[in-house]
Design a protein around this motif. Structure first.
Motif, PDB file in Angstrom:
ATOM      1  N   ILE A  99      26.349  -5.888 -13.069  1.00  0.00           N
ATOM      2  CA  ILE A  99      27.172  -6.286 -12.056  1.00  0.00           C
ATOM      3  C   ILE A  99      28.681  -6.932 -12.736  1.00  0.00           C
ATOM      4  N   ASN A 100      28.324  -7.789 -13.561  1.00  0.00           N
ATOM      5  CA  ASN A 100      29.516  -8.268 -14.257  1.00  0.00           C
ATOM      6  C   ASN A 100      30.337  -7.427 -14.943  1.00  0.00           C
ATOM      7  N   MET A 101      29.915  -6.102 -15.266  1.00  0.00           N
ATOM      8  CA  MET A 101      30.586  -5.203 -15.987  1.00  0.00           C
ATOM      9  C   MET A 101      31.895  -4.522 -14.839  1.00  0.00           C
ATOM     10  N   MET A 102      31.511  -4.757 -13.609  1.00  0.00           N
ATOM     11  CA  MET A 102      32.597  -4.506 -12.475  1.00  0.00           C
ATOM     12  C   MET A 102      33.133  -5.582 -11.987  1.00  0.00           C
ATOM     13  N   ARG A 103      33.302  -6.531 -12.746  1.00  0.00           N
ATOM     14  CA  ARG A 103      33.875  -7.724 -12.132  1.00  0.00           C
ATOM     15  C   ARG A 103      35.502  -7.409 -11.854  1.00  0.00           C
ATOM     16  N   PRO A 104      35.921  -8.083 -11.024  1.00  0.00           N
ATOM     17  CA  PRO A 104      37.546  -7.677 -10.585  1.00  0.00           C
ATOM     18  C   PRO A 104      38.401  -8.398 -11.518  1.00  0.00           C
ATOM     19  N   ASP A 105      39.446  -7.664 -11.737  1.00  0.00           N
ATOM     20  CA  ASP A 105      40.472  -7.916 -12.868  1.00  0.00           C
ATOM     21  C   ASP A 105      41.877  -7.752 -12.038  1.00  0.00           C
ATOM     22  N   SER A 165      44.813  -6.560 -13.071  1.00  0.00           N
ATOM     23  CA  SER A 165      45.253  -5.386 -13.070  1.00  0.00           C
ATOM     24  C   SER A 165      44.980  -4.391 -12.120  1.00  0.00           C
ATOM     25  N   GLN A 166      43.903  -4.749 -11.332  1.00  0.00           N
ATOM     26  CA  GLN A 166      43.616  -3.703 -10.231  1.00  0.00           C
ATOM     27  C   GLN A 166      44.568  -3.864  -9.105  1.00  0.00           C
ATOM     28  N   GLY A 167      45.330  -4.887  -8.947  1.00  0.00           N
ATOM     29  CA  GLY A 167      46.404  -5.342  -8.039  1.00  0.00           C
ATOM     30  C   GLY A 167      45.455  -5.289  -6.642  1.00  0.00           C
ATOM     31  N   VAL A 168      45.764  -4.889  -5.710  1.00  0.00           N
ATOM     32  CA  VAL A 168      45.581  -4.994  -4.208  1.00  0.00           C
ATOM     33  C   VAL A 168      43.966  -4.651  -4.061  1.00  0.00           C
ATOM     34  N   PHE A 169      43.685  -3.608  -5.006  1.00  0.00           N
ATOM     35  CA  PHE A 169      42.220  -3.148  -5.007  1.00  0.00           C
ATOM     36  C   PHE A 169      41.096  -4.193  -5.564  1.00  0.00           C
ATOM     37  N   MET A 170      41.852  -5.091  -6.054  1.00  0.00           N
ATOM     38  CA  MET A 170      40.905  -6.401  -6.682  1.00  0.00           C
ATOM     39  C   MET A 170      40.253  -7.022  -5.683  1.00  0.00           C
ATOM     40  N   ILE A 171      40.841  -7.045  -4.324  1.00  0.00           N
ATOM     41  CA  ILE A 171      40.296  -7.915  -3.206  1.00  0.00           C
ATOM     42  C   ILE A 171      38.902  -7.073  -3.078  1.00  0.00           C
ATOM     43  N   VAL A 172      39.019  -5.820  -2.911  1.00  0.00           N
ATOM     44  CA  VAL A 172      37.720  -4.900  -2.497  1.00  0.00           C
ATOM     45  C   VAL A 172      36.716  -5.152  -3.827  1.00  0.00           C
ATOM     46  N   PHE A 183      36.353  -7.495  -5.366  1.00  0.00           N
ATOM     47  CA  PHE A 183      35.788  -9.174  -5.489  1.00  0.00           C
ATOM     48  C   PHE A 183      34.585  -8.991  -4.495  1.00  0.00           C
ATOM     49  N   ILE A 184      34.948  -8.304  -3.229  1.00  0.00           N
ATOM     50  CA  ILE A 184      34.097  -8.351  -2.288  1.00  0.00           C
ATOM     51  C   ILE A 184      32.673  -7.550  -2.820  1.00  0.00           C
ATOM     52  N   VAL A 185      32.942  -6.408  -3.381  1.00  0.00           N
ATOM     53  CA  VAL A 185      31.891  -5.728  -4.043  1.00  0.00           C
ATOM     54  C   VAL A 185      31.071  -6.406  -5.010  1.00  0.00           C
ATOM     55  N   PHE A 186      31.871  -7.339  -5.885  1.00  0.00           N
ATOM     56  CA  PHE A 186      31.178  -7.904  -6.758  1.00  0.00           C
ATOM     57  C   PHE A 186      30.195  -9.203  -6.424  1.00  0.00           C
ATOM     58  N   ALA A 187      30.786  -9.960  -5.238  1.00  0.00           N
ATOM     59  CA  ALA A 187      30.065 -11.075  -4.664  1.00  0.00           C
ATOM     60  C   ALA A 187      28.787 -10.328  -4.157  1.00  0.00           C
ATOM     61  N   ALA A 188      28.911  -9.606  -3.339  1.00  0.00           N
ATOM     62  CA  ALA A 188      28.102  -8.832  -2.428  1.00  0.00           C
ATOM     63  C   ALA A 188      26.811  -8.499  -3.419  1.00  0.00           C
TER      64      ALA A 188
END
Length: 601
Positions: free
Chosen positions: A530-536, A538-545, A547-552
């Motif tokens: 799961i931590n391998m897909m943590r938000p970054d 550099s992903q810009g606005v897509f980082m919010i999505v 983060f939600i997937v990461f937390a879920a």
């Protein structure tokens, strides 16, 4: 460690004073009453004669309270009531139910007519030379069905709306089979349409509407009358319902008594510490009641009353879910309250996960009841162990942060990395399993001593020594061989040669604790992935999505960890641990006592 000591009690009272005695015992709440049996001249007693009338009245009250709950009626006064009031309210509700059924029937009749009106059809053929059907289907299928109608040269009208569609197909009597074939081929669902005796669709809808309005008006008037009658007396009804239940309980319990011509015989069990209270109660009725106490015979099994503190009650609830201990064996509740959270926390083994489980279980404890609430309390307690093991393993949400590399009391943490020190993790869980199994055998030895079964006590002690001997083989082979052979000889001497085949079974039981390491390790790997897909950033606005997937994903992993920890920890206790000393099959001590206020569902 052992349940409460129990005494057998028999109370004998005159029939003329039984209600007074029963009421007193009910308030005391100390006697577990059993069905009387024994001497041929003691017959089983029926319930008190008043129970029939009490049951009828309680039934009326339950029905009226159910009406109040369904209608959301609130108390408005404390007026008294009579039985006629209850019967009147129930009669009004019966009329209201009948009207409600009439309205529902009218709605069912009106629905197909409304569909026809929406299709622009106002007149239906009244002779058998014309055949027609109304169908419901999907918007996609209705288009295809319309094409089929054109091919079969039959008339149709259709309309699509909000994910569904309706189609009216009409033809001559000779087209009946064609229409049915179209419906079957395209999955059309028929809707029954009643012929209106020559009336137009609009006229039928108006007639149904008028009848519905009239029925609805009568229904509202009945509901209003029910509210007016019930609201002022609702408080009294609720209060009396609990009083009725008390009287019913007292009348019913008499059916457990034995009886002779003039006496009732009450047999049961009391805790040894409550003997004085029972003696004082009987003494206060000394002119018509006596009590006799005795210790349980060898073949008698008293009910089990637990001696546990409030803090470990959730674990006692879990134990009773598995099996109720016998009153003459060890109560493992306190031990479970230590070892189960330890194993639970070891499987979770992550500071972050444990903190989330702690907060979540604390919140849900107040929102749940019964067994589920107890499981939440167990999770909350186990979360502390999850934090401790998280420090030992150096894990926070699957990461191994530098700030968790600390020194406490001269010990450097983390002690073990579950990802990089798998062998050490396996050795740790095997050691935990060996200690747990040895503890189970030690309790078995205590059971043997308590029951004066020397052979059983020695056998269980030898199993403990056998474990120690096998362990010594790793550090002092000579001493280990001697102790292993001596303890194995003791096992064979007490349990027979057949016990030799149990030695591999004991080792298998210990190795079964590897599931703690295996399940915990799978959780670590899942968190790592799961931590391998943590938000970054550099992903810009897509980082919010992300983060939600990461937390879920982490939340799902936490829930899985909690579930697996409870299941695997519980299984190790129920199968490996309990098999060494625990029999179960006890009867829970359930004294005859006043119940809390009863709510009508």
């Amino acid at each position: 460690m052992f349940p409460e000591r129990m005494l057998k009690v028999q109370i004998i009272t005159l029939k003329s004073h039984v209600e007074e005695i029963v009421a007193g015992l009910h308030k005391l709440g100390l006697v577990h009453i059993e069905f009387a049996n024994g001497d041929e001249w003691i017959k089983s007693a029926p319930p008190l004669g008043k129970i029939e009338g009490l049951s009828r009245e309680a039934g009326l009250v339950r029905e009226v309270l159910a009406i109040a709950k369904a209608m959301g009626i609130e108390e408005n006064g404390r007026e008294g009531y009579k039985r006629d009031d209850l019967e009147t309210i129930i009669g009004l509700q019966a009329q209201a139910n009948e009207l409600q059924r009439s309205i529902e029937l009218l709605d069912r009749r009106g629905e197909p007519l409304s569909i026809l009106k929406s299709l622009g059809i106002n007149t239906l053929p009244q002779n058998d030379k014309v055949y027609y059907e109304l169908f419901e289907t999907t918007p996609e299928k209705v288009e295809i069905a319309a094409i089929a109608c054109n091919k079969s040269d039959v008339d149709y009208e259709y309309r699509k709306e909000r994910g569904r569609a309706h189609i009216f197909i009409c033809g001559s009597g000779e087209d009946k089979e064609s229409i049915k074939e179209i419906a079957k081929e395209h999955g059309l669902i028929p809707i029954k349409v009643e012929r209106g005796a020559g009336e137009t669709v609009g006229a039928q809808l108006k007639s149904i509407g008028d009848a519905r309005a009239q029925a609805h008006s009568k229904l509202e008037a009945l509901k209003s009358e029910i509210r007016e009658r019930l609201s002022p007396i609702l408080w009294s009804i609720r209060r009396n319902y609990n009083d009725l239940q008390v009287e019913i309980d007292r009348a019913e319990v008499v059916s457990k008594f034995g009886q002779s011509e003039r006496l009732y015989f009450i047999n049961g069990w009391v805790r040894e510490r409550d003997r004085t209270a029972i003696e004082d109660f009987v003494a206060s009725h000394g002119s018509y009641a006596i009590a006799a106490f005795s210790k349980p015979h060898h073949n008698e099994l008293p009910p089990t009353s637990f001696k546990v503190s409030k803090g470990v009650m959730p674990f006692n609830s879990l134990l009773r879910f598995i099996a109720v201990p016998r009153s003459d064996e060890v109560d493992p509740t306190t031990l479970i309250a230590i070892t189960l959270p330890m194993m639970y926390g070891m499987i979770v083994g992550d500071v972050g996960y444990a903190l989330v489980l702690m907060a979540l279980s604390y919140y849900l404890t107040g929102k749940t009841k019964g067994m589920l609430s107890d499981l939440m309390k167990i999770t909350f307690i186990s979360s502390f162990w999850g934090i401790l093991w998280g420090i030992v393993f150096g894990e926070v949400f699957g990461f191994e942060p530098e700030w968790l590399r600390i020194t406490l009391f001269g010990v450097s943490f983390p002690l073990i990395s579950r990802l990089h020190g798998v062998i050490n993790l396996f050795m740790l869980t095997i050691g935990l399993g060996a200690v747990h199994i040895a503890l189970g055998n030690a309790l078995g030895a205590i059971e043997g001593v308590k029951h004066k079964d020397t052979k059983h006590a020695i056998a269980k002690a030898c199993w403990v020594l056998l474990e120690i001997g096998l362990l010594l083989l790793l550090f002092s082979p000579n001493a280990g061989i001697v102790l292993t052979l001596l303890s194995a000889g003791g096992v064979i001497a007490t349990e027979g040669v057949i016990a030799v085949i149990e030695i591999p079974g004991m080792i298998a039981n210990i190795m079964s604790y590897l599931r703690i390491a295996a399940v915990g390790l799978s959780g670590v790997i899942l968190a790592f992935l799961i931590n391998m897909m943590r938000p970054d950033p550099s992903q810009g606005v897509f980082m919010i999505v992300m983060f939600i997937v990461f937390a879920a994903a982490h939340f799902i992993a936490i829930v899985l960890a909690a579930f697996e920890s409870l299941v695997q920890g519980g299984r190790l206790h129920a199968v490996e641990f309990f098999s060494k000393f625990f029999k179960g099959g006890g009867i829970l001590f359930n004294p005859f006592r006043m119940k809390e206020n009863i709510e009508v569902e």
